[in-house]
Design a protein around this motif. Structure first.
Motif, PDB file in Angstrom:
ATOM      1  N   THR A   1     125.859  52.972  64.481  1.00 63.44           N
ATOM      2  CA  THR A   1     124.785  53.624  65.239  1.00 63.44           C
ATOM      3  C   THR A   1     123.552  52.747  65.410  1.00 63.44           C
ATOM      4  OG1 THR A   1     123.818  54.678  63.281  1.00 63.44           O
ATOM      5  CG2 THR A   1     125.550  55.906  64.441  1.00 63.44           C
ATOM      6  N   GLY A   2     123.485  51.628  64.714  1.00 65.72           N
ATOM      7  CA  GLY A   2     122.349  50.722  64.862  1.00 65.72           C
ATOM      8  C   GLY A   2     122.512  49.745  66.011  1.00 65.72           C
ATOM      9  N   GLN A   3     123.700  49.731  66.628  1.00 67.29           N
ATOM     10  CA  GLN A   3     123.958  48.787  67.714  1.00 67.29           C
ATOM     11  C   GLN A   3     122.976  48.977  68.859  1.00 67.29           C
ATOM     12  OE1 GLN A   3     125.584  46.160  67.928  1.00 67.29           O
ATOM     13  NE2 GLN A   3     126.136  45.770  70.036  1.00 67.29           N
ATOM     14  N   ASN A   4     122.265  47.898  69.209  1.00 61.11           N
ATOM     15  CA  ASN A   4     121.337  47.827  70.344  1.00 61.11           C
ATOM     16  C   ASN A   4     120.087  48.687  70.159  1.00 61.11           C
ATOM     17  OD1 ASN A   4     120.614  46.684  72.835  1.00 61.11           O
ATOM     18  ND2 ASN A   4     121.418  48.442  73.965  1.00 61.11           N
ATOM     19  N   VAL A   5     119.757  49.075  68.924  1.00 62.95           N
ATOM     20  CA  VAL A   5     118.522  49.831  68.695  1.00 62.95           C
ATOM     21  C   VAL A   5     117.344  48.952  69.113  1.00 62.95           C
ATOM     22  CG1 VAL A   5     116.988  50.793  66.926  1.00 62.95           C
ATOM     23  CG2 VAL A   5     119.431  51.340  66.893  1.00 62.95           C
ATOM     24  N   ASN A   6     116.500  49.488  69.955  1.00 63.19           N
ATOM     25  CA  ASN A   6     115.320  48.791  70.496  1.00 63.19           C
ATOM     26  C   ASN A   6     115.659  47.444  71.125  1.00 63.19           C
ATOM     27  OD1 ASN A   6     113.610  50.887  69.696  1.00 63.19           O
ATOM     28  ND2 ASN A   6     113.349  49.993  67.672  1.00 63.19           N
ATOM     29  N   GLU A   7     116.913  47.288  71.498  1.00 58.28           N
ATOM     30  CA  GLU A   7     117.412  46.049  72.111  1.00 58.28           C
ATOM     31  C   GLU A   7     117.137  44.813  71.262  1.00 58.28           C
ATOM     32  OE1 GLU A   7     115.824  46.046  76.102  1.00 58.28           O
ATOM     33  OE2 GLU A   7     117.166  47.663  76.712  1.00 58.28           O
ATOM     34  N   VAL A   8     117.108  44.998  69.920  1.00 56.98           N
ATOM     35  CA  VAL A   8     116.896  43.859  69.010  1.00 56.98           C
ATOM     36  C   VAL A   8     117.846  43.861  67.811  1.00 56.98           C
ATOM     37  CG1 VAL A   8     114.478  43.473  69.652  1.00 56.98           C
ATOM     38  CG2 VAL A   8     115.018  45.017  67.757  1.00 56.98           C
ATOM     39  N   TRP A   9     118.680  44.889  67.656  1.00 57.86           N
ATOM     40  CA  TRP A   9     119.596  44.998  66.515  1.00 57.86           C
ATOM     41  C   TRP A   9     121.034  45.015  67.019  1.00 57.86           C
ATOM     42  CZ3 TRP A   9     117.712  44.401  61.782  1.00 57.86           C
ATOM     43  CH2 TRP A   9     116.349  44.631  61.582  1.00 57.86           C
ATOM     44  N   TYR A  10     121.862  44.095  66.457  1.00 60.53           N
ATOM     45  CA  TYR A  10     123.236  43.975  66.931  1.00 60.53           C
ATOM     46  C   TYR A  10     124.196  43.707  65.776  1.00 60.53           C
ATOM     47  CZ  TYR A  10     120.965  43.689  71.428  1.00 60.53           C
ATOM     48  OH  TYR A  10     120.191  43.971  72.526  1.00 60.53           O
ATOM     49  N   VAL A  11     125.406  44.244  65.910  1.00 57.92           N
ATOM     50  CA  VAL A  11     126.426  43.998  64.901  1.00 57.92           C
ATOM     51  C   VAL A  11     126.880  42.541  64.990  1.00 57.92           C
ATOM     52  CG1 VAL A  11     127.190  46.405  64.813  1.00 57.92           C
ATOM     53  CG2 VAL A  11     128.336  44.804  66.329  1.00 57.92           C
TER      54      VAL A  11
END
Length: 175
Positions: A156-166
């Motif tokens: 669920t953190g994928q693409n949070v605020n367009e700065v977090w990625y797996v």
């Protein structure tokens, strides 16, 4: 006061019944929570480690791979997804996630200078946190958990605020 063994047994039974009454106490229509699947990689509690906890138990792997809805990704030894923060700089030796950020995105920690991996082909290392702990890095980038991932396999953190990625097993950022 002297209590016979029969009296002690009666008191013990009454106490256990009283405790059992405290455990249920809900609407009979409520479903019991589902049991967690049994696996050696599952944490005792399926919740993500906090910022002060190590990601893997002694003798187990710190990082491994898992299949997810985003493809094959890197997870910790308990199956929790790890993320890159695009505001970190590769090989800088520091994390740019501080303050409130670190509450929502705790670092993946290890006890070892050489974290153990299974299936991860990227270069693995560590940096020191401000608290003196060892944060795991993948290809020179610190990695983190997302507080809203509550069970292994969550992304669920994928693409949070367009700065977090797996992270892919070869260290690339999955966008």
């Amino acid at each position: 006061m002297k209590i016979s063994s029969r009296g002690a047994s009666v008191l013990m039974a009454a106490a256990l019944l009283g405790l059992a009454g405290c455990a249920g106490g809900g609407d009979d229509n409520e479903a019991a929570p589902p049991a967690a699947p049994e696996t050696s990689a599952m944490p005792e509690s399926s919740a993500m480690p906090t910022a002060g906890e190590s990601s893997a138990a002694a003798g187990s792997v710190d990082l491994k791979t898992a299949n997810s809805s985003l493809g094959e990704i890197v997870v910790d030894g308990k199956g929790m997804t790890v993320y890159y923060f695009t505001k970190d700089e590769k090989d800088s030796g520091v994390s740019n996630c501080t303050g409130d950020c670190i509450v929502a995105w705790p670092p993946v920690l290890t006890e070892s200078d050489s974290p153990k991996v299974d299936g991860v082909t990227a270069e693995i290392g560590t940096i020191e946190t401000p608290e003196g702990k060892k944060q795991v890095t993948i290809d020179g980038m610190p990695v983190y958990y997302w507080q809203k991932d509550t069970k292994p396999g969550d992304v669920t953190g994928q693409n949070v605020n367009e700065v977090w990625y797996v992270v892919a097993p070869d260290g690339t950022m999955i966008r």
